[in-house]
Design a protein around this motif. Structure first.
Motif, PDB file in Angstrom:
ATOM      1  N   ILE B  85       0.843  -1.205   0.000  1.00 31.61           N
ATOM      2  CA  ILE B  85       0.000   0.000   0.000  1.00 31.61           C
ATOM      3  C   ILE B  85       0.876   1.251   0.000  1.00 31.61           C
ATOM      4  O   ILE B  85       0.611   2.212  -0.721  1.00 31.61           O
ATOM      5  N   ALA B  86       1.944   1.202   0.814  1.00 31.13           N
ATOM      6  CA  ALA B  86       2.865   2.341   0.820  1.00 31.13           C
ATOM      7  C   ALA B  86       3.410   2.584  -0.584  1.00 31.13           C
ATOM      8  O   ALA B  86       3.597   3.723  -1.005  1.00 31.13           O
ATOM      9  N   GLU B  87       3.644   1.492  -1.324  1.00 31.62           N
ATOM     10  CA  GLU B  87       4.200   1.598  -2.667  1.00 31.62           C
ATOM     11  C   GLU B  87       3.156   2.057  -3.682  1.00 31.62           C
ATOM     12  O   GLU B  87       3.414   2.871  -4.549  1.00 31.62           O
ATOM     13  N   LYS B  88       1.943   1.539  -3.553  1.00 39.55           N
ATOM     14  CA  LYS B  88       0.965   1.692  -4.633  1.00 39.55           C
ATOM     15  C   LYS B  88      -0.223   2.587  -4.307  1.00 39.55           C
ATOM     16  O   LYS B  88      -1.177   2.649  -5.079  1.00 39.55           O
ATOM     17  N   TYR B  89      -0.231   3.257  -3.132  1.00 39.07           N
ATOM     18  CA  TYR B  89      -1.474   3.912  -2.719  1.00 39.07           C
ATOM     19  C   TYR B  89      -1.942   4.956  -3.711  1.00 39.07           C
ATOM     20  O   TYR B  89      -3.144   5.161  -3.911  1.00 39.07           O
ATOM     21  N   ARG B  90      -1.010   5.611  -4.369  1.00 38.77           N
ATOM     22  CA  ARG B  90      -1.473   6.661  -5.304  1.00 38.77           C
ATOM     23  C   ARG B  90      -2.134   6.058  -6.530  1.00 38.77           C
ATOM     24  O   ARG B  90      -3.110   6.600  -7.050  1.00 38.77           O
ATOM     25  N   LEU B  91      -1.634   4.926  -6.962  1.00 44.11           N
ATOM     26  CA  LEU B  91      -2.271   4.256  -8.095  1.00 44.11           C
ATOM     27  C   LEU B  91      -3.645   3.721  -7.689  1.00 44.11           C
ATOM     28  O   LEU B  91      -4.617   3.808  -8.446  1.00 44.11           O
ATOM     29  N   ARG B  96      -5.376   5.736 -13.156  1.00 43.79           N
ATOM     30  CA  ARG B  96      -4.433   6.099 -14.201  1.00 43.79           C
ATOM     31  C   ARG B  96      -4.338   7.610 -14.408  1.00 43.79           C
ATOM     32  O   ARG B  96      -3.817   8.064 -15.425  1.00 43.79           O
ATOM     33  N   TYR B  97      -4.876   8.367 -13.446  1.00 45.64           N
ATOM     34  CA  TYR B  97      -4.773   9.825 -13.573  1.00 45.64           C
ATOM     35  C   TYR B  97      -3.297  10.212 -13.577  1.00 45.64           C
ATOM     36  O   TYR B  97      -2.518   9.674 -12.794  1.00 45.64           O
ATOM     37  N   PRO B  98      -2.875  11.133 -14.468  1.00 38.95           N
ATOM     38  CA  PRO B  98      -1.438  11.458 -14.578  1.00 38.95           C
ATOM     39  C   PRO B  98      -0.819  11.756 -13.208  1.00 38.95           C
ATOM     40  O   PRO B  98      -1.357  12.550 -12.436  1.00 38.95           O
ATOM     41  N   TYR B  99       0.293  11.115 -12.931  1.00 39.71           N
ATOM     42  CA  TYR B  99       0.885  11.104 -11.601  1.00 39.71           C
ATOM     43  C   TYR B  99       1.118  12.509 -11.047  1.00 39.71           C
ATOM     44  O   TYR B  99       0.712  12.833  -9.944  1.00 39.71           O
ATOM     45  N   GLU B 100       1.736  13.367 -11.886  1.00 42.55           N
ATOM     46  CA  GLU B 100       2.118  14.689 -11.376  1.00 42.55           C
ATOM     47  C   GLU B 100       0.901  15.620 -11.231  1.00 42.55           C
ATOM     48  O   GLU B 100       0.976  16.676 -10.630  1.00 42.55           O
ATOM     49  N   LEU B 321      -7.164  -0.949  -8.014  1.00 45.50           N
ATOM     50  CA  LEU B 321      -6.402  -1.937  -7.242  1.00 45.50           C
ATOM     51  C   LEU B 321      -5.886  -3.035  -8.174  1.00 45.50           C
ATOM     52  O   LEU B 321      -4.728  -3.455  -8.072  1.00 45.50           O
ATOM     53  N   GLN B 322      -6.733  -3.476  -9.103  1.00 50.08           N
ATOM     54  CA  GLN B 322      -6.291  -4.494 -10.058  1.00 50.08           C
ATOM     55  C   GLN B 322      -5.118  -3.982 -10.890  1.00 50.08           C
ATOM     56  O   GLN B 322      -4.165  -4.715 -11.153  1.00 50.08           O
ATOM     57  N   LEU B 323      -5.189  -2.689 -11.280  1.00 49.06           N
ATOM     58  CA  LEU B 323      -4.059  -2.099 -12.012  1.00 49.06           C
ATOM     59  C   LEU B 323      -2.793  -2.176 -11.175  1.00 49.06           C
ATOM     60  O   LEU B 323      -1.734  -2.575 -11.650  1.00 49.06           O
ATOM     61  N   ALA B 324      -2.921  -1.788  -9.895  1.00 47.16           N
ATOM     62  CA  ALA B 324      -1.765  -1.736  -9.016  1.00 47.16           C
ATOM     63  C   ALA B 324      -1.163  -3.123  -8.837  1.00 47.16           C
ATOM     64  O   ALA B 324       0.063  -3.285  -8.750  1.00 47.16           O
ATOM     65  N   PHE B 333       0.923  -9.817  -3.035  1.00 49.66           N
ATOM     66  CA  PHE B 333       0.356  -9.233  -1.813  1.00 49.66           C
ATOM     67  C   PHE B 333      -1.040  -8.645  -2.060  1.00 49.66           C
ATOM     68  O   PHE B 333      -1.378  -7.582  -1.557  1.00 49.66           O
ATOM     69  N   PHE B 334      -1.790  -9.368  -2.869  1.00 46.34           N
ATOM     70  CA  PHE B 334      -3.137  -8.869  -3.219  1.00 46.34           C
ATOM     71  C   PHE B 334      -4.046  -8.791  -1.995  1.00 46.34           C
ATOM     72  O   PHE B 334      -4.899  -7.928  -1.897  1.00 46.34           O
TER      73      PHE B 334
END
Lengths: 248, 370
Positions: B85-91, B96-100, B321-324, B333-334
């Protein structure tokens, strides 16, 4: 009996519920200011009769004129007539989600387009008339049955109707509360408003009514002044009915 | 009758006895009152003793919270890998909203959530609240879509995560609810045309699964559009959700309408109130409060059903979540990811549920005796 032009005219009015013929060739003229008591056995059509006057029920044949307007499918005409006709129900039918005062001001504000302040003032006048002004802020279910019915009467009076209809107003009340409601109705009767009252309170009929009507099986069987009606009933069915309700 | 009057003592009103009970009597009465109750208590205790420590070990003591893939793999089944979650929470949260540009959905969603919370308070049910909603919804779409005020345009296909879930359910319910009231009234209308139309609508929509409605909205609808015309897939899906939940809500509302005694409508009619005045002032205030729990039930269901939009390639919270989890390093670690998303859904649904109980009490003045 005040001798003026009729304010309500039934002419050969018929009505059916499905196959059941509930009103049969009803002819009835009610004069302005007249006080009428309608009695009869259960299912005789007496409630249906007065409910036709403000079109809670539709008649299917014949003509019915109220305050000079014939009742048809014309919604606007019906809404106009309903402003002139107040109704009091057996089950009170107060709006439980509104306070007593709001129950009284709802129609004046929305139908009569009267500003809230004036509607409040008028409502308080009516609440004082039925001797319940101190309960204005309460909700209907916090009141006793007799108090609720008096509020219902006050609510019907708030649009200053020309005609008042009472559909068994004391039948759902505990015995000790009947008198407080009848007292209010007697006071109204003495004010000269046109009244039609379905009731079995024969004491009320004797002291207040100009005319007593007896109905059975959808027909008006007999109508007369209270004195004649009670002392000298003409038909066998009326005598039979009176013997049953006056026996106890 | 006897003439001797009995001197009647009037009993003055006394306060009720005060309950004084210690911990031990309470335990005895509630947990160990007889052998069956005692047995039940002991079984529950045994289950807790057996399973609580391993659960806590997994979830808390042995867990890896850092986004450290090697450490996560090393701990295996002994501990949870919250690192995913720490790694993927933004995704997960923004898809897929542009990261920046992800501050935009963050601000937009915060605005929306704050206004939803504010709308819950009866004191705020004033005309300005409608204005506030217009402003916030406009801001939401400007922020999300961009293309004005120097914001880079972001096409709706890239919207995703929690903002998408919130948008689809909030707009869905906000439009579906009034629509459902109209349909419920229509089903009880005296006019046969309107009645038939409403019955047809409800029965047709209820007769098919939401997935089919979404499929039709997304793939079939464009076939019937004139050439060159197209409506954004997000809009079509939103309309699908609205139509679907309105059909269910309409039946709930109709239940409330039927529970209202006929005398209420007759009393309103006898006072000269028109049909709409009667509906607004007498019928709906009473029948809607009767069905608050059922309405909230449908709301919660709709909120969760928005996750079905993944089947038409929109990535809501569950889709994101599936994307992540598409990342092969973290796919293992699903379970942790699912728990995280489930926790977000739970917080939202539990809040709705508590609010439903609270509003029910607040609307009940007058219908209960004091």
């Amino acid at each position: 009996m005040p001798a003026t032009e009729p304010i309500i005219e039934f002419a050969k009015v018929n009505k059916w519920y499905g196959q059941f013929h509930v009103l049969r060739d009803v002819d009835l003229n009610v004069a302005k200011g007249e006080r009428i008591v309608i009695c009869g056995p259960s299912g005789s059509g007496k409630s249906t009769l007065i409910r036709c006057i403000n079109r809670l029920e539709e008649h299917q044949q014949g003509t019915l004129k109220v305050d000079g307007v014939e009742l048809t499918d014309d919604v606007k005409a019906i809404e106009a007539i309903r402003k002139e006709v107040g109704m009091v129900f057996q089950q009170f039918n107060l709006f439980p989600h509104l306070t007593v005062l709001q129950n009284l001001t709802l129609a004046p504000m929305w139908v009569g387009k009267i500003p809230k302040k004036e509607a409040d003032e008028r409502a308080m006048v009516q609440l004082k008339r039925v001797k319940i002004a101190e309960q204005a802020a309460k909700y209907p279910l916090q009141l006793s049955g007799g108090q609720q019915q008096r509020v219902a009467i006050a609510r019907a009076l708030c649009l200053t109707p020309k005609i008042m209809l009472f559909d068994e107003p004391t039948s759902a009340l505990d015995p000790e509360m009947i008198k407080e409601v009848l007292d209010v109705m007697i006071e109204l009767a003495n004010m000269g408003i046109t009244m039609l009252c379905v009731t079995h309170e024969m004491g009320f009929a004797k002291s207040v009514a100009d005319r007593v009507i007896f109905m059975d099986q959808g027909q008006i069987i007999e109508q007369n002044s209270p004195v004649e009606f009670f002392n000298n009933p003409k038909s066998e069915r009326t005598r039979d009915f009176l013997s049953k309700i006056l026996a106890h | 009758m006897s003439t001797a009057a009995v001197a009647l003592q009037l009993i003055p009103s006394r306060p009720p006895p005060v309950a004084t009970e210690g911990v031990l009597p309470w335990l005895k009465r509630n947990l160990f009152s007889d052998w069956k109750n005692t047995l039940g208590t002991l079984i529950v205790l045994a289950v807790l003793v057996r399973y609580l420590p391993p659960l806590l070990n997994w979830a808390v003591f042995n867990a890896v919270a850092r986004p450290d893939n090697a450490a996560c793999r090393a701990i295996g089944h002994e501990g949870a890998c919250w690192g995913v979650i720490a790694e993927k929470y933004r995704l997960i949260l923004f898809g897929r909203y542009p990261y920046e540009q992800q501050w935009r959905p963050l601000v937009a969603t915060t605005l929306m959530v704050v206004l939803i919370a504010a709308s819950c308070y009866r004191a705020f049910w004033k005309p300005w609240l409608i204005g506030a909603w217009v402003v916030v919804l406009t801001a939401f779409f400007v922020l999300m879509h961009g293309g004005v005020l120097g914001l880079t345009p972001v096409e709706t296909a890239r919207w995703g995560g929690f903002p998408l879930t919130i948008m689809l359910s909030t707009i869905g319910l906000a439009v579906a609810f009034p629509l459902s009231v109209l349909v419920a009234l229509g089903r009880r209308s005296r006019l046969p045309g309107i009645r038939t139309l409403c019955v047809l609508y409800v029965e047709l929509i209820r007769g098919v699964p939401l997935i089919s409605v979404l499929f039709m909205a997304s793939f079939m609808f464009p076939l019937f559009m004139p050439a060159g015309w197209s409506i954004d897939v997000l809009v079509r899906v939103q309309v699908g959700i609205i139509l679907f939940s309105a059909a269910y809500l309409a039946e709930v509302v109709r239940g409330g309408l039927q529970a209202l005694p006929r005398g209420q409508v007759e009393a309103a009619a006898s006072l000269g109130l028109s049909y709409w005045q009667t509906a607004r002032k007498v019928v709906l205030p009473q029948s809607l409060r009767l069905v608050v729990p059922a309405i909230m039930n449908t709301f919660i269901g709709t909120f969760k059903d928005t996750s079905l939009v993944t089947i038409v390639s929109l990535y809501d919270l569950t889709g994101a979540l599936q994307l992540a989890l598409g990342d092969s390093d973290w796919r293992k670690f699903f379970l942790e990811g699912q728990l995280f998303v489930a926790a977000i859904y739970f917080v939202c649904c539990f809040a709705m549920s508590r609010y439903s109980q609270w509003i029910e009490r607040h609307l009940n003045t007058g219908t209960r005796r004091k």
